[in-house]
Design a protein around this motif. Sequence first.
Motif, PDB file in Angstrom:
ATOM      1  N   MET A 114      31.465 120.835  52.823  1.00 59.94           N
ATOM      2  CA  MET A 114      32.175 119.588  53.138  1.00 59.94           C
ATOM      3  C   MET A 114      31.306 118.379  52.751  1.00 59.94           C
ATOM      4  O   MET A 114      30.111 118.353  53.007  1.00 59.94           O
ATOM      5  N   LYS A 115      31.944 117.425  52.135  1.00 56.74           N
ATOM      6  CA  LYS A 115      31.218 116.205  51.774  1.00 56.74           C
ATOM      7  C   LYS A 115      30.879 115.403  53.030  1.00 56.74           C
ATOM      8  O   LYS A 115      31.676 115.315  53.949  1.00 56.74           O
ATOM      9  N   GLU A 116      29.717 114.804  53.005  1.00 53.00           N
ATOM     10  CA  GLU A 116      29.349 113.915  54.090  1.00 53.00           C
ATOM     11  C   GLU A 116      30.036 112.565  53.877  1.00 53.00           C
ATOM     12  O   GLU A 116      30.366 112.195  52.741  1.00 53.00           O
ATOM     13  N   LEU A 117      30.207 111.833  54.977  1.00 48.10           N
ATOM     14  CA  LEU A 117      30.817 110.503  54.899  1.00 48.10           C
ATOM     15  C   LEU A 117      30.080 109.625  53.893  1.00 48.10           C
ATOM     16  O   LEU A 117      30.694 108.899  53.117  1.00 48.10           O
ATOM     17  N   ILE A 118      28.746 109.727  53.909  1.00 50.56           N
ATOM     18  CA  ILE A 118      27.961 108.853  53.042  1.00 50.56           C
ATOM     19  C   ILE A 118      28.263 109.110  51.560  1.00 50.56           C
ATOM     20  O   ILE A 118      28.259 108.186  50.750  1.00 50.56           O
ATOM     21  N   ASP A 119      28.589 110.364  51.218  1.00 49.32           N
ATOM     22  CA  ASP A 119      28.932 110.675  49.821  1.00 49.32           C
ATOM     23  C   ASP A 119      30.239 109.996  49.428  1.00 49.32           C
ATOM     24  O   ASP A 119      30.371 109.470  48.317  1.00 49.32           O
ATOM     25  N   LEU A 120      31.194 110.007  50.357  1.00 52.30           N
ATOM     26  CA  LEU A 120      32.477 109.348  50.094  1.00 52.30           C
ATOM     27  C   LEU A 120      32.279 107.838  49.965  1.00 52.30           C
ATOM     28  O   LEU A 120      32.923 107.181  49.143  1.00 52.30           O
ATOM     29  N   VAL A 121      31.379 107.300  50.794  1.00 54.25           N
ATOM     30  CA  VAL A 121      31.069 105.870  50.725  1.00 54.25           C
ATOM     31  C   VAL A 121      30.497 105.531  49.352  1.00 54.25           C
ATOM     32  O   VAL A 121      30.923 104.565  48.703  1.00 54.25           O
ATOM     33  N   LEU A 122      29.571 106.350  48.902  1.00 55.88           N
ATOM     34  CA  LEU A 122      28.922 106.083  47.613  1.00 55.88           C
ATOM     35  C   LEU A 122      29.916 106.198  46.462  1.00 55.88           C
ATOM     36  O   LEU A 122      29.885 105.390  45.531  1.00 55.88           O
ATOM     37  N   GLU A 123      30.842 107.165  46.554  1.00 53.99           N
ATOM     38  CA  GLU A 123      31.876 107.314  45.519  1.00 53.99           C
ATOM     39  C   GLU A 123      32.783 106.083  45.469  1.00 53.99           C
ATOM     40  O   GLU A 123      33.081 105.558  44.398  1.00 53.99           O
TER      41      GLU A 123
END
Lengths: 153, 157
Positions: A1-10
């Motif tokens: 599962m992707k971390e929230l921070i990865d989605l933020v960076l995307e």
Amino acid sequence: MKELIDLVLEARAAGDCQRLVDLVPYARLIGMDFSATKQGLLFRLPFRQENVGNYLLPAIHGGVVAAFMEHSALLQILWNMESTILPKVVDFSIDYLRPARAETTYANCSVIRQGQRIANVAVSAWQGEPDRVVATARMHFLLSRPEEETGAA
Amino acid sequence: MSSIGFDPAARLAAAQAFFKVIPHSATLGLEVVACEPGVIIARLPYKPELVGNPYTGRIHGGAVMTLVDQASGAAVVHSLDVPESVATLDLRVDHLRPPEAGRDVFARAECYRIAREIAFVRCVCYQDDPADPFVSSMSTFMRNSNRRGSMLKGRNA
């Protein structure tokens, strides 16, 4: 599962402000959004009946104004940030200057200082002209690493 | 409005009614669970819409802010013999630790000083025990904020 921070960076890499807002259910509930302008990020809270605190004036609930400003500051830090850490609010202090009436509220944020562990952010919220300030706020964020997940302070 | 004194049942009913008529309070589902002179205990029920971080499921600090603001304002109103409208002047919240996800949050707000124009309130938020809070807050309120006479119903945001 992707971390929230990865989605933020995307979302940030794509310049997709709305995707960043939509990651957080509570930000969707109050209906805020933001855009990148030449002067920096401009945060917006369109008027919604569900956000009213005083139905006689009517005026937006003070808690919603505070939440809008706190979340604006968080988004500002996330947008600026170079490292992959999720900031946590340590403390938040708000001064209410005028009732926030039944119209769009705007906010901008200044990162006063961002160190290794702590960021200090000032937020101003206004309606109509930027000098019609409805509230000012200041807060500290802890810029902790993921392994330090427990405890804010 | 005339004095409703400190009859506990009447106070509790008045505080509960006050929470229900405020649109954003109704949106969040805030409710008063207990009321003593100068003290309000309120609950913010856990809901998925209030989440601040979808990966931890924790409630957003902003939703807690609304709970604190409203419980604190109500504590001022219910310190007075004759209820009057109040407006938040400033509010500070310290996040002592994160709340547990998936659980209701309670606030205990206490108005500890009423001056002629200003009232002073401290408030804690907790999930099990008010002596072990995850949020601590101090706030000040302007008294009689709505001088057009709508009293309790005219609380400023």
